[in-house]
Design an enzyme around this catalytic site. Structure first.
Site, PDB file in Angstrom:
ATOM      1  N   ASP A  12      -7.375 -53.372  28.586  1.00 42.31           N
ATOM      2  CA  ASP A  12      -8.305 -51.952  29.542  1.00 42.31           C
ATOM      3  C   ASP A  12      -6.266 -51.736  29.564  1.00 42.31           C
ATOM      4  O   ASP A  12      -4.996 -51.597  29.390  1.00 42.31           O
ATOM      5  CB  ASP A  12      -8.648 -52.691  30.832  1.00 42.31           C
ATOM      6  CG  ASP A  12      -7.719 -52.936  32.049  1.00 42.31           C
ATOM      7  OD1 ASP A  12      -6.746 -53.051  31.608  1.00 42.31           O
ATOM      8  OD2 ASP A  12      -8.647 -53.465  32.536  1.00 42.31           O
TER       9      ASP A  12
ATOM     10  N   TRP B  44     -28.330 -72.785  17.528  1.00 40.19           N
ATOM     11  CA  TRP B  44     -28.777 -72.062  18.694  1.00 40.19           C
ATOM     12  C   TRP B  44     -30.289 -71.557  17.337  1.00 40.19           C
ATOM     13  O   TRP B  44     -31.226 -71.901  18.569  1.00 40.19           O
ATOM     14  CB  TRP B  44     -28.387 -70.590  19.389  1.00 40.19           C
ATOM     15  CG  TRP B  44     -28.199 -69.996  20.292  1.00 40.19           C
ATOM     16  CD1 TRP B  44     -28.426 -68.805  20.557  1.00 40.19           C
ATOM     17  CD2 TRP B  44     -28.265 -70.471  21.421  1.00 40.19           C
ATOM     18  NE1 TRP B  44     -29.201 -68.632  21.653  1.00 40.19           N
ATOM     19  CE2 TRP B  44     -27.985 -69.217  22.102  1.00 40.19           C
ATOM     20  CE3 TRP B  44     -26.771 -71.928  21.724  1.00 40.19           C
ATOM     21  CZ2 TRP B  44     -27.819 -69.543  23.830  1.00 40.19           C
ATOM     22  CZ3 TRP B  44     -26.506 -71.584  23.453  1.00 40.19           C
ATOM     23  CH2 TRP B  44     -26.958 -70.934  24.059  1.00 40.19           C
TER      24      TRP B  44
ATOM     25  N   LYS C  35     -34.715 -78.305  34.817  1.00 40.48           N
ATOM     26  CA  LYS C  35     -35.366 -77.248  33.283  1.00 40.48           C
ATOM     27  C   LYS C  35     -34.040 -76.390  33.284  1.00 40.48           C
ATOM     28  O   LYS C  35     -34.028 -75.220  32.968  1.00 40.48           O
ATOM     29  CB  LYS C  35     -35.908 -76.792  33.888  1.00 40.48           C
ATOM     30  CG  LYS C  35     -37.414 -77.294  34.526  1.00 40.48           C
ATOM     31  CD  LYS C  35     -38.364 -76.279  34.521  1.00 40.48           C
ATOM     32  CE  LYS C  35     -40.054 -77.249  35.153  1.00 40.48           C
ATOM     33  NZ  LYS C  35     -40.905 -76.412  36.059  1.00 40.48           N
TER      34      LYS C  35
ATOM     35  N   PRO D 231     -31.978 -68.344  28.868  1.00 39.53           N
ATOM     36  CA  PRO D 231     -31.888 -66.913  29.602  1.00 39.53           C
ATOM     37  C   PRO D 231     -30.692 -67.170  30.390  1.00 39.53           C
ATOM     38  O   PRO D 231     -31.117 -68.439  31.493  1.00 39.53           O
ATOM     39  CB  PRO D 231     -32.863 -66.527  30.049  1.00 39.53           C
ATOM     40  CG  PRO D 231     -33.920 -67.503  29.857  1.00 39.53           C
ATOM     41  CD  PRO D 231     -33.230 -68.186  29.156  1.00 39.53           C
TER      42      PRO D 231
END
Lengths: 138, 138, 138, 138
Positions: D17, D46, D89, D59
């Protein structure tokens, strides 16, 4: 004559590079968003088009930009977009980015009206652009 | 004849859009990185050039790409870059992205050899490209 | 009690990944822009602050996000930002991204009020946050 | 004990930046790519995982980073990634970005092993992580 859509965008800190100007690939990101905006401003929802007309996208075959003046953090940009050419299966979009009343960048995107290939669903096949689409974007 | 630099890049998940193909502005991001790589592969460090030659960048006046076939997540891309034209104050870079042995994208970047304007340090001024730079990149 | 700034953002095609949801690093890009917006909405221009208070940025020491529900192409997001904590030299910003009336993402940015180190200009030095800044953002 | 994957990345011009340092959301982009690399380095592709185990992604529920020192254009970064915690999980990935032999950024990603909800295919449902996955990543 053509239907023109206007998008607005403020240059963000993260859009700029160490030279303090917009990192140029971001202009193409904005062209893509402006193309979507052009369609939706004509009442054509991107996802909706795909379902209604059996297309799966408007993939690009060509994109280009001419950089007239750099823009920097905080600048308020206006992007004016239109379909500048219709070919049978291809449309050319033109985007003009205006900064402080002056043309800063001019871009073109050549996109194909494409569905799945009937014999190989991994491939795309260019299809004739429907009259309804032409009318709405003209 | 020209000095050719090769970059490699694996397409990442975040480079792709909901159509499962590379979101096209990323190709320009990769062209920019490949341009830097071309210079450094010729022994020209980007930051170093600026100091030595009094330039402050190689801003783009024009960029374009022709998209031949889409690439997708996990694809291994090879990018071959070279200076395809030298003008007095401008150089044109050509980038070929090869995917699986085939040309996937071809891009060009027209960049200016630029220093600060002597009377207004906010403006840039195109300068003649030094012979040494030409020689190293030819 | 705190000054709250609201930003709006429509999820673009290029913000989403092949799973058809926002590629998560983009949320941090939006937090950064929302932080700038928070300052400017309080009358504090980012560039201006640097000049007036001798700071050279508000570098991050920590950033985090909790992802409650995914957002997708075309969603209209509202981002509400505020300074949730002031420490002597550090401020914590909280950003809530609301999608369709529900919290979608909650993020925090811990930023340092920083100037150049007096003995080594390449290093940063945390400085006390001025009362005026505190007042405007509280 | 854990399986550790190493990724390498050179900081590009467009990653930085106007403060001449990496724009921080890019670190999360690199964490995501490093997570994919961690899986593939353990022999877990994947896309392949999704097909074999009926999941549709991993996710994120949470992501965070601690920024120790800034990195800048041209820096060569090493990213070391591992699964630091397995829950029933959920798995927690840890990424350490090393610059010049020193820790520059430390990040975590908490990801859910998720399939489609049996009654509503638009929703996700967390599923138990298979033993085989645990073994390969431990």
């Amino acid at each position: 004559m053509a239907h023109i859509a206007t998008s607005r965008r403020k240059v963000e800190w993260g859009d700029c590079d160490p030279a303090d100007i917009v990192f140029y690939p971001n202009y193409f990101r904005w062209f893509d968003a402006a193309a979507h905006n052009l369609f939706s401003s004509a009442g054509l929802d991107w996802a909706d088009i795909f379902t209604r007309f059996g297309v799966i996208g408007l993939p690009l075959v060509d994109a280009g930009a001419r950089f007239v003046t750099p823009s920097t953090y905080g600048d308020e940009l206006i992007i004016e977009s239109q379909v500048s050419q219709f070919h049978s299966k291809v449309l050319v979009l033109t985007h003009q980015i205006i900064n402080g009343g002056k043309l800063a960048v001019e871009g073109t995107e050549k996109r194909v009206w494409a569905g799945r290939h009937p014999e190989d669903e991994k491939r795309l096949q260019a299809l004739p652009i429907p009259g309804e689409i032409r009318d709405l974007l003209s």
